[in-house]
Design an enzyme around this catalytic site. Structure first.
Site, mmCIF file in Angstrom:
data_model
loop_
_atom_site.group_PDB
_atom_site.id
_atom_site.type_symbol
_atom_site.label_atom_id
_atom_site.label_comp_id
_atom_site.label_asym_id
_atom_site.label_seq_id
_atom_site.Cartn_x
_atom_site.Cartn_y
_atom_site.Cartn_z
ATOM 1 N N HIS A 72 0.755 -1.162 0.002
ATOM 2 C CA HIS A 72 -0.045 -0.165 -0.091
ATOM 3 C C HIS A 72 0.743 1.357 -0.009
ATOM 4 O O HIS A 72 1.708 1.280 0.815
ATOM 5 C CB HIS A 72 -1.041 -0.084 1.336
ATOM 6 C CG HIS A 72 -2.116 -0.788 1.031
ATOM 7 N ND1 HIS A 72 -3.350 -0.722 1.749
ATOM 8 C CD2 HIS A 72 -2.372 -1.762 0.321
ATOM 9 C CE1 HIS A 72 -4.071 -1.471 1.362
ATOM 10 N NE2 HIS A 72 -3.752 -2.347 0.442
ATOM 11 N N TYR A 201 -9.680 5.934 6.417
ATOM 12 C CA TYR A 201 -9.674 6.443 7.717
ATOM 13 C C TYR A 201 -10.969 7.796 7.560
ATOM 14 O O TYR A 201 -10.662 8.491 6.852
ATOM 15 C CB TYR A 201 -8.605 7.173 8.252
ATOM 16 C CG TYR A 201 -7.606 6.042 8.710
ATOM 17 C CD1 TYR A 201 -7.346 5.580 9.965
ATOM 18 C CD2 TYR A 201 -6.629 5.456 7.607
ATOM 19 C CE1 TYR A 201 -6.350 4.757 10.470
ATOM 20 C CE2 TYR A 201 -5.616 4.564 8.065
ATOM 21 C CZ TYR A 201 -5.517 4.028 9.358
ATOM 22 O OH TYR A 201 -4.490 3.228 9.847
ATOM 23 N N PRO A 289 -4.808 1.105 18.109
ATOM 24 C CA PRO A 289 -4.744 0.401 16.937
ATOM 25 C C PRO A 289 -4.784 1.439 15.857
ATOM 26 O O PRO A 289 -4.384 1.159 14.554
ATOM 27 C CB PRO A 289 -5.710 -0.578 16.666
ATOM 28 C CG PRO A 289 -6.878 -0.199 17.688
ATOM 29 C CD PRO A 289 -6.194 0.496 18.870
ATOM 30 N N LYS A 293 0.643 0.529 15.110
ATOM 31 C CA LYS A 293 1.791 0.411 15.399
ATOM 32 C C LYS A 293 2.171 -0.775 16.335
ATOM 33 O O LYS A 293 3.407 -1.047 16.604
ATOM 34 C CB LYS A 293 2.293 1.702 16.295
ATOM 35 C CG LYS A 293 2.325 3.067 15.546
ATOM 36 C CD LYS A 293 3.369 2.851 14.476
ATOM 37 C CE LYS A 293 3.468 3.960 13.525
ATOM 38 N NZ LYS A 293 3.932 3.463 12.158
ATOM 39 N N TYR A 381 3.580 7.241 9.767
ATOM 40 C CA TYR A 381 2.633 5.728 9.575
ATOM 41 C C TYR A 381 3.703 4.691 8.776
ATOM 42 O O TYR A 381 3.387 3.544 9.285
ATOM 43 C CB TYR A 381 1.708 6.185 8.418
ATOM 44 C CG TYR A 381 0.651 5.318 8.365
ATOM 45 C CD1 TYR A 381 -0.448 5.398 9.122
ATOM 46 C CD2 TYR A 381 0.771 3.937 7.804
ATOM 47 C CE1 TYR A 381 -1.532 4.461 9.097
ATOM 48 C CE2 TYR A 381 -0.327 3.100 7.828
ATOM 49 C CZ TYR A 381 -1.502 3.510 8.231
ATOM 50 O OH TYR A 381 -2.552 2.439 8.369
#
Length: 386
Positions: A72, A201, A289, A293, A381
Site C-alpha cells: 500500500h 480512515y 490500533p 504500530k 505511518y
C-alpha cells in the site's frame, strides 16, 4: 536445561527474535502458553511498516509475504464530506507499508522455527521468573503436565501486559504511564472483496470508521462504539449500514466471519530492562490500533535485541544490551504520540463540543493542504528506520 536466551511468548515478537538469534548463532528456547492452533489463528494486526517487512525478509520469512501481501502506497482520509489521499512514497522517501495479517506472519515464523531453529514449546506456561538480578535467571514452567525449569543467560519477555515477565521488574523500580480512551472499536472480518484499493480512515459526526483488508477477498472493518458495547447488539445488517454512512460509500457486503469489541488504551512501562530480564512488545508498551504500530513496535524491539545479542556473542560487549531500554523507548514514545494523534484527531469523544470537532476538521484540512503536515503523517505511518 539451559539456553543463552529464554523467550517467554511465541507471538510474532518472540518468534522473530528466535529466528534472528538462530541466524546469528545464538541459541534460544521459546515457551508459549497457548496451543499452536490458537497462536496461528489469533486475529491481530495487519499492517507492516517498511522496517518490519525488511526485517522479515532478512530473517528468511518474507517469501510468502512478498507473494501474497498487498503493498500500500497510501491511505485515504475522509472528513467533512471530502477525501484526501496521503501518498507515502512521495512524502516518505519511497517507503510504503504492506498488508499482511499477523496470523500469516506467525505461521511463517512458526514453520521456520520448527524446521530450523531451537526449541519452540507450545502449551508451556511460565509461572515465574527467578533471579533477574543474577547471571543465571530461571524460568519455572509447566509443559505436558510436568513442572520444569529453564536456566538462561538472559530472559526476554514477549508475553504481553499480563504476562509474568513484567513481574520480574519490581514495582518500586518500574513506572507505567497509561491512558484509557472513552470509546472502543467494533471490528469485523467479512468474506467480501474490499471496494477500495487502500485503507480509508473516516472522521464523521457519527463516529470513526476504518476500512481495511486482509486479502483481495477478505475485508477488515472497524466502527467506533461506546465503551462497554456488546458485539451481540450489532447485527450484521446494522454494521454494514453504519459503515456505509460513516465511510460515505456502499461497502461490498458478505458473510461476517468474526466480530469483536476492542477497548483502546495507551501504556508504556519503563524501564524495559531489569537485570537480565528484558521486556519487548506488549509486555512493555501498548498503543491504540489507529496508527498501526503495535506489531511494528514489537518487531523493532526484537531487531534491536538481536543486534545486541549478536554484538555480545561476537565481541563480548554488553554495550548494546545496556542501552536497549533507552534505545527502544525513544521509538516507543514517538509511536505512542503518533497513535494518540491519529486516535484523538479521528474519533469523536462522547463529550466533545462543536468547537473541538471543528479543531479536528481543521487539523485534517491542514494535512490535505500542507505537504509538510502530510509528510509528518506519512513518515510516522510507514515507520522510522530501526
Amino acid at each position: 536445561m539451559h539456553t543463552t536466551v529464554g523467550i517467554i511468548g511465541g507471538g510474532p515478537a518472540g518468534l522473530l527474535l528466535a529466528r534472528l538469534l538462530h541466524l546469528a548463532g545464538v541459541d534460544s528456547v521459546v515457551l508459549e502458553s497457548r496451543s499452536r492452533t490458537y497462536v496461528e489463528e489469533r486475529q491481530r494486526a495487519g499492517i507492516l511498516e517498511q522496517a518490519t517487512v525488511d526485517a522479515l525478509r532478512a530473517a528468511g520469512a518474507g517469501a510468502r509475504m512478498d507473494r501474497e501481501g498487498l503493498v500500500h502506497d497510501g491511505i485515504e482520509l475522509r472528513f467533512d464530506g471530502r477525501s484526501h489521499r496521503v501518498d507515502f512514497p512521495a512524502l516518505a522517501g519511497g517507503r510504503s507499508v504492506m498488508v499482511y495479517a499477523q496470523t500469516e506472519v506467525v505461521k511463517d515464523l512458526v514453520a521456520l522455527q520448527l524446521a530450523e531453529g531451537g526449541p519452540l514449546l507450545f502449551e508451556a506456561e511460565v509461572h515465574r521468573v527467578e533471579g533477574a538480578e543474577t547471571d543465571r535467571p530461571t524460568l519455572h514452567y509447566t509443559h505436558e503436565g510436568r513442572a520444569q525449569t529453564l536456566s538462561c543467560d538472559y530472559v526476554v519477555g514477549c508475553d504481553g501486559f499480563h504476562g509474568v515477565a513484567r513481574d520480574a521488574v519490581p514495582e518500586g523500580l518500574r513506572q507505567t504511564y497509561e491512558r484509557t480512551y472513552p470509546y472502543s472499536w467494533l471490528g469485523i472480518l467479512a468474506d467480501a472483496p474490499p471496494c477500495y484499493d487502500e485503507l480509508i480512515y473516516a472522521h464523521s459526526e457519527r463516529g470513526f470508521a476504518l476500512a481495511s483488508m486482509r486479502s483481495p477477498t477478505v475485508s477488515r472493518l472497524y466502527l467506533q462504539v461506546p465503551n462497554g458495547a456488546d458485539a451481540a447488539d450489532w447485527p450484521d445488517e446494522r454494521i454494514w449500514d453504519e459503515l456505509d454512512l460513516r465511510l460515505g460509500r456502499p461497502m461490498n457486503r458478505g458473510p461476517v466471519t468474526a466480530k469483536s469489541v476492542l477497548p483502546m488504551r495507551s501504556s508504556v512501562t519503563e524501564p524495559m530492562r531489569h537485570g537480565r530480564v528484558l521486556l519487548a512488545g506488549d509486555a512493555a508498551h501498548i498503543v491504540p490500533p489507529t496508527g498501526a504500530k503495535g506489531l511494528n513496535l514489537a518487531a523493532a524491539d526484537v531487531v534491536v535485541l538481536a543486534r545486541a545479542f549478536t554484538r555480545l556473542r561476537e565481541t563480548g560487549s554488553t554495550e548494546l544490551l545496556d542501552g536497549y531500554s533507552d534505545t527502544c523507548l525513544r521509538r516507543v514514545w514517538r509511536a505512542e504520540h503518533f497513535s494518540y494523534f491519529m486516535t484523538t484527531t479521528l474519533h469523536t469523544d462522547p463529550g466533545q463540543s462543536a468547537f473541538e470537532t471543528r479543531l479536528q476538521e481543521s487539523q485534517l484540512d491542514r494535512i490535505s493542504r500542507s505537504r509538510h503536515a502530510a509528510a509528518e503523517l506519512a513518515e510516522n505511518y510507514v515507520g522510522l528506520p530501526i
